[in-house]
Design a protein around this motif. Sequence first.
Motif: not given
Length: 274
Positions: A17, A20, A25-26, A29, A41, A53, A97
């Motif tokens: 991703v 993230a 994005g986070k 993930a 990521f 994350t 993303n």
Amino acid sequence: MTGGLQHATAPARTAIVTGADSGIGKATALALARDGHDVGFTWHDSAEGAADTAAQIESLGRRAHRLWLDTTDLPSCAPAIGQLAASLGSLDVFVNNVGVGLMASVVETTYEDWQRILDTNLNGAFLCLQTAARLLQAGGRGGRMVVVTSIHAHQPRVGYGAYCASKFGLDGLVKTLALELSGDAITVNAVAPGEIATHLPPEETRHPHQIPRPGLPLGHPGTAAEIADVIAFLASPSASYVTGASWEVDGGMAQMGAQASSHLTSNRWREARR
């Protein structure tokens, strides 16, 4: 070992991703990790956010690998995706993303700003997607690609010229990739968010669903998790017959027009009036 036969454990599915360290994005993930993926990521703005994350992914029992990436540095895009895939050992799902915005009319947009938006949102994305597609093809077991675009990949908005151009271009790239990769059992889809509450001011303590937006049919902004859930579905076996699609996750914004949804200040449009 049972009955003299050793049962091999199936390898974990893997996902990459971009962007993230926060927001959509986070949330994506973490949604993919909950679905059983080891996740690599990229991050850009917040080292603390990226560390969080990774920690949350690992708390779900999955492996996490992170790498800083500025997608305006175009030569670094492909190597970053390749490095994350190598760390994971394979690639099954790729989610693009990363994206930035710009509020300026077309006639007032400088070429430098135009180039920055196009490099971040489209040119860097092209290089990341191209690399991920090659890795998925080389893997020989199909895969999923999901691209976060915007409702403004479908509808223009005053003051968003560079942003709209980048997102319209990204949407076209998704549709073309879906055709080109279909023979490899790789699906390619887009998710087009509307107003998502990812950058609320510190003084805003309400849940996004409690913030009134009269111009949206559902009446409120969405959350990053609501976008991530759709991405996770498109990355799952349940979406095996979906490709080349762009899913509007926008609270009905597209039905109102991207301009009207944020400019209407009352609910009078809901009334049937002569």
